[in-house]
Design an enzyme around this catalytic site. Structure first.
Site, PDB file in Angstrom:
ATOM      1  N   ARG A  50       0.784  -1.145   0.050  1.00 29.24           N
ATOM      2  CA  ARG A  50      -0.085  -0.032  -0.001  1.00 29.24           C
ATOM      3  C   ARG A  50       0.772   1.294  -0.109  1.00 29.24           C
ATOM      4  O   ARG A  50       0.482   2.420  -0.496  1.00 29.24           O
ATOM      5  CB  ARG A  50      -1.052   0.078   1.171  1.00 29.24           C
ATOM      6  CG  ARG A  50      -2.118  -1.001   1.170  1.00 29.24           C
ATOM      7  CD  ARG A  50      -3.148  -1.098   2.065  1.00 29.24           C
ATOM      8  NE  ARG A  50      -4.212  -2.066   2.042  1.00 29.24           N
ATOM      9  CZ  ARG A  50      -4.939  -2.067   2.935  1.00 29.24           C
ATOM     10  NH1 ARG A  50      -5.023  -1.420   3.942  1.00 29.24           N
ATOM     11  NH2 ARG A  50      -5.732  -3.249   2.876  1.00 29.24           N
ATOM     12  N   ASP A 158     -15.682   8.283  10.092  1.00 31.15           N
ATOM     13  CA  ASP A 158     -14.745   7.449   9.826  1.00 31.15           C
ATOM     14  C   ASP A 158     -13.371   8.518  10.005  1.00 31.15           C
ATOM     15  O   ASP A 158     -13.318   9.580   9.580  1.00 31.15           O
ATOM     16  CB  ASP A 158     -14.692   6.621   8.371  1.00 31.15           C
ATOM     17  CG  ASP A 158     -13.765   5.492   8.409  1.00 31.15           C
ATOM     18  OD1 ASP A 158     -14.501   4.300   8.329  1.00 31.15           O
ATOM     19  OD2 ASP A 158     -12.810   5.578   7.908  1.00 31.15           O
TER      20      ASP A 158
END
Ligand SMILES: C[S@@+](CC[C@H](N)C(=O)[O-])C[C@H]1O[C@@H](n2cnc3c(N)ncnc32)[C@H](O)[C@@H]1O
Length: 287
Positions: A50, A158
């Site tokens: 990532r 979030d």
């Protein structure tokens, strides 16, 4: 026959970027301190994969340079770094028994009780790209019909600003809604396109119930409560027990006795909190 042993240290030689123990440990310490996410040794490849994308995007040559950037600049890359690390898997009506519980045990009894409170506050903590709060909003609309006399708010938060923006936009690729009951899809979505592909946009009657906000669960909560229900599903699986203890102690202060907390399918409050009692499959009641 000689079976070649995989030497993970040498494996880095074949990589596009060198990725040392020091790099991994420094990055995971940053992640833990900022997000609570506990990256175990097994997550090393995931982190490499990532974050390599970030190195390419920034035209950097090494993880060392990337670490320097994270420590020097004002914070823009730190947001991208956290967004890259979070796992955002979600779907509409995931773990559907929780939505049935909201319908049958929270909304319907109140609707049938002329003196029942018409104020409903639900928090989706770790809402990812919005499928969870929109599933709740559909449950509310289907159960209550005309909500004119009700005061209903769903707060969806979030840490990851990318997924939050997607939730706010409320447009989903067709395959995200493919398995939904067609009548439900027809009622709550309109056909559109997303990146020139078939997609569905959620109806304003769902969006009007939800407020999306960025919130890191490691930081103090800005809201006061009391909250009738908290959905904190498939979030704490990445946190260690001490972080979970602190989080649920703070969440419990936002809930009155009888209020409900929903966890993800592999999560539990065992040895984490005594403020809640288990009343169903991953369903807890504030004591
Ligand atoms: C696997 S998704 C779960 C989504 C949804 N609750 C569900 O069950 O379908 C976990 C979400 O938690 C969020 N998250 C992780 N750490 C967080 C933190 N410290 N604060 C807020 N959100 C966090 C991630 O960004 C991610 O979107």
């Amino acid at each position: 026959m000689v079976i070649p042993q995989l030497d993970t240290r040498n494996a880095s030689k074949a990589r596009e970027f060198a990725f040392s123990d020091e790099d991994f440990n420094a990055l995971r310490a940053l992640v833990k301190a900022h997000t609570g996410i506990n990256l175990t040794d097994q997550k090393r490849e995931l982190v490499y994969g990532r974050i390599s994308r970030r190195l390419r995007a920034l035209d950097l040559e090494s993880f060392r340079e990337y670490r320097e950037l994270l420590s020097n600049e004002s914070g823009t890359e730190f947001v991208e770094f956290c967004n890259a690390i979070t796992t955002n898997l979600t779907s509409f009506f995931r773990e559907s028994h929780h939505f049935e519980y909201v319908r049958d045990q929270i909304l319907t009894p109140r609707m049938n009780d002329p003196r029942g409170s018409r104020r409903v506050r639900i928090w989706c903590a770790g809402c990812s790209s919005g499928e969870e709060p929109y599933s709740l909003a559909m449950t509310v609309r289907e159960t209550l019909g005309d909500t004119g006399r009700w005061d209903i708010r769903i707060l969806a938060t979030d840490l990851d600003s990318d997924v939050l923006a997607r939730g706010q936009r409320g447009v989903y690729a067709a395959d995200r809604v493919r398995d939904m009951d067609p009548a439900r899809r027809k009622r709550f979505f309109r056909e559109t396109t997303l990146n020139s592909q078939p997609a569905y946009a959620v109806a304003p009657e769902l969006q009007s119930l939800i407020t999306f906000k960025q919130l890191n669960l490691m930081t103090p909560f800005p809201m006061k409560g009391p909250l009738d229900a908290i959905f904190c599903r498939n979030v704490v699986i990445y946190f260690d027990k001490d972080t979970q203890r602190d989080l649920f102690a703070r969440m419990s202060r936002l809930q009155e006795p009888g209020a409900i907390l929903f966890l993800g399918h592999s999560e539990s409050l065992f040895k984490v909190s005594t403020d809640y009692s288990l009343i169903g499959k991953t369903i807890y009641r504030r004591v």
